[in-house]
Structure formats: C-alpha cells, structure tokens
Scaffold this motif. Structure first.
Motif, PDB file in Angstrom:
ATOM      1  N   LEU A 298       0.869  -1.156   0.077  1.00 57.40           N
ATOM      2  CA  LEU A 298      -0.005   0.086   0.038  1.00 57.40           C
ATOM      3  C   LEU A 298       1.106   1.085  -0.169  1.00 57.40           C
ATOM      4  CD1 LEU A 298      -2.739  -1.247   2.583  1.00 57.40           C
ATOM      5  CD2 LEU A 298      -2.979  -0.882   0.158  1.00 57.40           C
ATOM      6  N   ALA A 299       1.855   1.379   0.828  1.00 54.37           N
ATOM      7  CA  ALA A 299       2.818   2.429   0.851  1.00 54.37           C
ATOM      8  C   ALA A 299       3.436   2.626  -0.469  1.00 54.37           C
ATOM      9  CB  ALA A 299       3.955   1.940   1.865  1.00 54.37           C
ATOM     10  N   ILE A 300       3.944   1.900  -1.205  1.00 54.60           N
ATOM     11  CA  ILE A 300       4.349   2.040  -2.487  1.00 54.60           C
ATOM     12  C   ILE A 300       3.439   2.403  -3.602  1.00 54.60           C
ATOM     13  CG2 ILE A 300       4.592  -0.336  -3.594  1.00 54.60           C
ATOM     14  CD1 ILE A 300       7.573   0.408  -4.613  1.00 54.60           C
ATOM     15  N   VAL A 301       2.104   1.975  -3.415  1.00 53.60           N
ATOM     16  CA  VAL A 301       1.075   2.469  -4.258  1.00 53.60           C
ATOM     17  C   VAL A 301       0.499   3.760  -3.995  1.00 53.60           C
ATOM     18  CG1 VAL A 301      -1.211   1.722  -5.338  1.00 53.60           C
ATOM     19  CG2 VAL A 301       0.485   0.031  -5.176  1.00 53.60           C
ATOM     20  N   PHE A 302       0.575   4.029  -2.767  1.00 60.19           N
ATOM     21  CA  PHE A 302      -0.358   5.161  -2.519  1.00 60.19           C
ATOM     22  C   PHE A 302       0.472   6.418  -1.933  1.00 60.19           C
ATOM     23  CE2 PHE A 302      -3.791   2.055  -2.275  1.00 60.19           C
ATOM     24  CZ  PHE A 302      -4.684   2.761  -3.112  1.00 60.19           C
ATOM     25  N   GLY A 303       1.927   5.939  -1.760  1.00 66.38           N
ATOM     26  CA  GLY A 303       2.708   6.943  -1.105  1.00 66.38           C
ATOM     27  C   GLY A 303       3.398   6.513   0.039  1.00 66.38           C
ATOM     28  N   TRP A 304       4.449   6.696   0.525  1.00 67.41           N
ATOM     29  CA  TRP A 304       5.175   5.827   1.579  1.00 67.41           C
ATOM     30  C   TRP A 304       4.499   6.366   2.804  1.00 67.41           C
ATOM     31  CZ3 TRP A 304       8.107   1.873   0.927  1.00 67.41           C
ATOM     32  CH2 TRP A 304       8.670   1.745  -0.165  1.00 67.41           C
ATOM     33  N   ASP A 305       3.832   7.569   2.960  1.00 65.46           N
ATOM     34  CA  ASP A 305       3.084   7.801   4.288  1.00 65.46           C
ATOM     35  C   ASP A 305       1.704   7.929   4.165  1.00 65.46           C
ATOM     36  OD1 ASP A 305       3.176   9.908   2.466  1.00 65.46           O
ATOM     37  OD2 ASP A 305       3.460  11.455   3.853  1.00 65.46           O
TER      38      ASP A 305
END
Length: 146
Positions: free
Chosen positions: A72-79
C-alpha cells in the motif's frame, strides 16, 4: 536449561526485522520496478524501515501484514497511512485485530483505486499503463512459503 537474556532476544528480533526488510525490498523491486527505479538500495531500505516502524505502531505482527502495508505504501505513497483519511480511519479501528484491519485496509485501497477483480472499467483501463495493484501479492507468497 538454556536461558536467553533480554539483550539476546533483542538481537534476534532485530535480525528478523532486517530479513523482512530485505525480503520486502526484493519483492518491491520485482513487482513495482517503475516505482523503485529511482531509489537506490539504501534509500528504499530506509523507506521500508520507516514503513515497518509505522506498521508496528498499528500493532501489526504478521510478516504478511507488514508486506501488505508496504504494498500500500508504494502504491499510495510512503506515508499513505498519515496522509489518506481513509487509511487512517481503518488503522484506528482497534476493535479489530491487526490482520482484520489489514484485510479491511486492502479492500478499502482497492475501492479507492476503483478496481474490481475480474471486471475492467475505465479507471482500470486508464491505469493499465501503470502497474496493477499488488496489495495482497505478498500475503499469497507468505502463505505459499508456509
């Protein structure tokens, strides 16, 4: 009788987290090459370590849940867990165990992508040039490795 001191346990735990981070790095580079291309190994590992640390604050405890969190972090942004209200809302639902929250979060992420397995739509076709969501990929690999 063998006694393991607290300091020794800490060493074992740290090595376990390092192995998880290295495994996650390999997976992310394999399944999300475009998103990882600009990141040198130390930078990607630093982002993975940070995401794992945040996952621990949500009481994640299964490697498969940490790996889904990283997807999810790599798809939606690390934060994403701090920026996306829908993610923060699901992660705050402590009446559910961490694995159930990750199931809920994965489904909510697919909803955010307007992606329905097996049914192409305009949102999927528009994002066909991007990598498909691999949110549950690591969980499936984890189960196969067991």
């Amino acid at each position: 009788m063998l006694t393991i001191r607290r300091e020794q346990m800490k060493v074992f735990e740290e090595e376990s987290w390092r192995r998880l981070a290295r495994r996650a790095e390999r997976h992310l580079r394999e399944y999300f090459p475009a998103r990882c291309a600009a990141l040198e190994p130390p930078e990607l590992l630093a982002r993975i370590d940070s995401a794992i640390g945040r996952g621990r604050t949500y009481d994640l405890d299964l490697p498969s849940d940490f790996l889904r969190f990283l997807n999810l972090a790599i798809v939606f942004g690390w934060d994403f867990d701090q920026r996306a209200p829908w993610a923060a809302e699901v992660l705050a639902r402590t009446e559910f165990d961490p694995h159930t929250r990750m199931d809920m979060l994965s489904q909510r992420a697919l909803d955010e992508l307007h992606w329905t397995p097996g049914e192409p739509d305009e949102a999927q076709e528009a994002s066909a040039e991007e990598e498909p969501p691999e949110i549950d990929k690591l969980e499936n690999e984890e189960m196969a490795a067991s």
